[in-house]
Design a protein around this motif. Structure first.
Motif, PDB file in Angstrom:
ATOM      1  N   ALA A  62       0.839  -1.202   0.000  1.00  0.00           N
ATOM      2  CA  ALA A  62       0.000   0.000   0.000  1.00  0.00           C
ATOM      3  C   ALA A  62       0.866   1.240   0.000  1.00  0.00           C
ATOM      4  CB  ALA A  62      -0.896   0.013   1.237  1.00  0.00           C
ATOM      5  N   ASN A  63       0.268   2.312  -0.475  1.00  0.00           N
ATOM      6  CA  ASN A  63       0.822   3.641  -0.210  1.00  0.00           C
ATOM      7  C   ASN A  63       0.207   4.134   1.076  1.00  0.00           C
ATOM      8  OD1 ASN A  63       0.628   4.061  -3.662  1.00  0.00           O
ATOM      9  ND2 ASN A  63       2.536   4.385  -2.529  1.00  0.00           N
ATOM     10  N   VAL A  64       0.967   4.967   1.794  1.00  0.00           N
ATOM     11  CA  VAL A  64       0.392   5.637   2.957  1.00  0.00           C
ATOM     12  C   VAL A  64       0.561   7.140   2.766  1.00  0.00           C
ATOM     13  CG1 VAL A  64       0.438   3.914   4.784  1.00  0.00           C
ATOM     14  CG2 VAL A  64       2.544   5.124   4.218  1.00  0.00           C
ATOM     15  N   THR A  65      -0.509   7.844   3.118  1.00  0.00           N
ATOM     16  CA  THR A  65      -0.442   9.293   3.056  1.00  0.00           C
ATOM     17  C   THR A  65      -0.859   9.851   4.416  1.00  0.00           C
ATOM     18  OG1 THR A  65      -1.071  11.213   1.736  1.00  0.00           O
ATOM     19  CG2 THR A  65      -2.757   9.513   1.990  1.00  0.00           C
ATOM     20  N   LEU A  66      -1.041  11.173   4.485  1.00  0.00           N
ATOM     21  CA  LEU A  66      -1.339  11.824   5.761  1.00  0.00           C
ATOM     22  C   LEU A  66      -2.547  11.185   6.424  1.00  0.00           C
ATOM     23  CD1 LEU A  66      -0.916  15.594   4.761  1.00  0.00           C
ATOM     24  CD2 LEU A  66       0.747  14.062   5.818  1.00  0.00           C
ATOM     25  N   PRO A  67      -2.550  10.974   7.719  1.00  0.00           N
ATOM     26  CA  PRO A  67      -1.510  11.316   8.702  1.00  0.00           C
ATOM     27  C   PRO A  67      -0.645  10.117   9.096  1.00  0.00           C
ATOM     28  CG  PRO A  67      -3.528  10.794   9.847  1.00  0.00           C
ATOM     29  CD  PRO A  67      -3.770  10.472   8.385  1.00  0.00           C
ATOM     30  N   HIS A  68      -0.515   9.130   8.195  1.00  0.00           N
ATOM     31  CA  HIS A  68       0.049   7.830   8.581  1.00  0.00           C
ATOM     32  C   HIS A  68       1.526   7.636   8.246  1.00  0.00           C
ATOM     33  CE1 HIS A  68      -3.996   6.642   9.434  1.00  0.00           C
ATOM     34  NE2 HIS A  68      -4.381   6.601   8.180  1.00  0.00           N
ATOM     35  N   LYS A  69       2.158   8.629   7.626  1.00  0.00           N
ATOM     36  CA  LYS A  69       3.486   8.362   7.059  1.00  0.00           C
ATOM     37  C   LYS A  69       4.549   8.044   8.118  1.00  0.00           C
ATOM     38  CE  LYS A  69       3.888  10.489   2.798  1.00  0.00           C
ATOM     39  NZ  LYS A  69       4.370  11.547   1.926  1.00  0.00           N
ATOM     40  N   GLU A  70       4.492   8.722   9.241  1.00  0.00           N
ATOM     41  CA  GLU A  70       5.481   8.465  10.306  1.00  0.00           C
ATOM     42  C   GLU A  70       5.143   7.178  11.059  1.00  0.00           C
ATOM     43  OE1 GLU A  70       4.087  11.533   9.931  1.00  0.00           O
ATOM     44  OE2 GLU A  70       5.827  12.706   9.265  1.00  0.00           O
ATOM     45  N   THR A  71       3.864   6.985  11.367  1.00  0.00           N
ATOM     46  CA  THR A  71       3.462   5.787  12.122  1.00  0.00           C
ATOM     47  C   THR A  71       3.769   4.521  11.331  1.00  0.00           C
ATOM     48  OG1 THR A  71       1.619   7.138  12.832  1.00  0.00           O
ATOM     49  CG2 THR A  71       1.590   4.858  13.547  1.00  0.00           C
TER      50      THR A  71
END
Ligand code: ATR
Length: 280
Positions: A62-71
């Motif tokens: 998957a791609n992750v975008t805001l707000p998950h990028k750091e987690t």
């Protein structure tokens, strides 16, 4: 055993604005791959559970975008050096024995975009001026350093954020005052806006290019509008410009290849499909 159809998606909260589904679906159709790419609206508190469940349903990543990028980076079993350097993930690949690899392809997307538009360009040509010190700036700094930039001048409205990046990325980063950004274009080979200024609905980035070298390359990570006021002024000053849409397109290449098994091309048909995407 039944045939498995590869699945991937973009995880965000919200996610309706994402152009990634249009982008990946264009490639799936173009290469006649029987796969699916879907938007996944996932609340922050559910991210870990969702990432554990997705591979059990046939998701390859998957791609992750805001707000998950750091987690997502913090939850990863393995992480690429570039994801660690940027401090955030945007591309996840599920591993055969469980867990996932976190990568960040924003920086390579940035470099590939410039190189596709200006094949002779390299960050090693000379100093760069980077405007902004948010998440996007981290990816741009990592990429410029990786590509051999001899010096990066960093200007940000809030100087403490620029200082944090200088501390993280080392002595090639030289902080310059936000108000003097125009002056510090002198001698810069590459000039990059990573702030949100100039985005539709936002104030423009109000900078003149009088001090810029005539052969400087100017680029913006904002791609809505494609020609930001910043790029328009650079072009009026006779400078070469590259818009930010290509960074979005190129950052998607490694993920598509990992999930669907084919390295896709970035071309005008893809640009059109993504620009015409019906997003929130
Ligand atoms: P992203 O992850 O997309 O980079 P961000 O972390 O919110 O987003 O960073 C936005 C960048 O745009 C920051 O450099 C921000 O400057 P500050 O660090 O001073 O907030 C910059 N920015 C946003 N609005 C701005 C404005 N009105 N004037 C100057 N800079 C602005």
């Amino acid at each position: 055993m039944s045939e498995t159809v590869p699945l991937a998606g973009v995880i965000g909260w919200p996610v309706g604005h994402s152009r990634s589904p249009a982008l990946h679906r264009h490639w799936l159709s173009r290469y006649s791959i029987r796969g699916h790419y879907v938007p996944l609206a996932v609340a922050p508190e559910d991210l870990a559970d969702v990432l554990a469940a997705l591979p059990r349903m046939g998701f390859r990543g998957a791609n992750v975008t805001l707000p998950h990028k750091e987690t997502a980076l913090a939850l990863a079993t393995e992480a690429s050096d570039r994801a660690r350097a940027i401090g955030a993930a945007n591309t996840l690949v599920f591993l055969p024995d469980g867990g996932f690899l976190a990568d960040n392809t924003d920086g390579v997307g940035f470099l590939s975009n410039l190189r596709q538009a200006q094949p002779r360009w390299t960050a090693a040509t000379g100093p760069a001026l980077v405007l902004g010190a948010g998440g996007a700036a981290r990816a741009v700094l990592a990429a410029l350093l990786d590509d051999g930039a001899p010096e990066i001048r960093l200007a940000n409205r809030t100087q403490a954020r620029a200082q944090a990046l200088a501390d993280a990325f080392g002595p090639k980063i030289r902080i310059v005052p936000w108000k003097a950004a125009g002056e510090t274009m002198r001698g810069a080979a590459t000039i990059v806006n990573t702030t949100s200024l100039g985005m539709a609905g936002q104030a423009p980035l109000d900078l003149g290019f009088d001090a810029a070298d005539p052969d400087a390359l100017v680029t913006d990570i904002v791609y809505q509008p494609l020609v930001t006021p910043f790029l328009a002024r650079a072009a009026e000053a006779g400078l070469a410009t590259v818009d930010g849409l290509g960074m979005l397109l190129h950052q998607a290449v490694p993920g598509f290849e990992a999930w669907f098994g084919r390295r896709p091309e970035v071309d005008d048909a893809l640009r059109r499909a993504v620009l015409e995407a019906d997003v929130a």
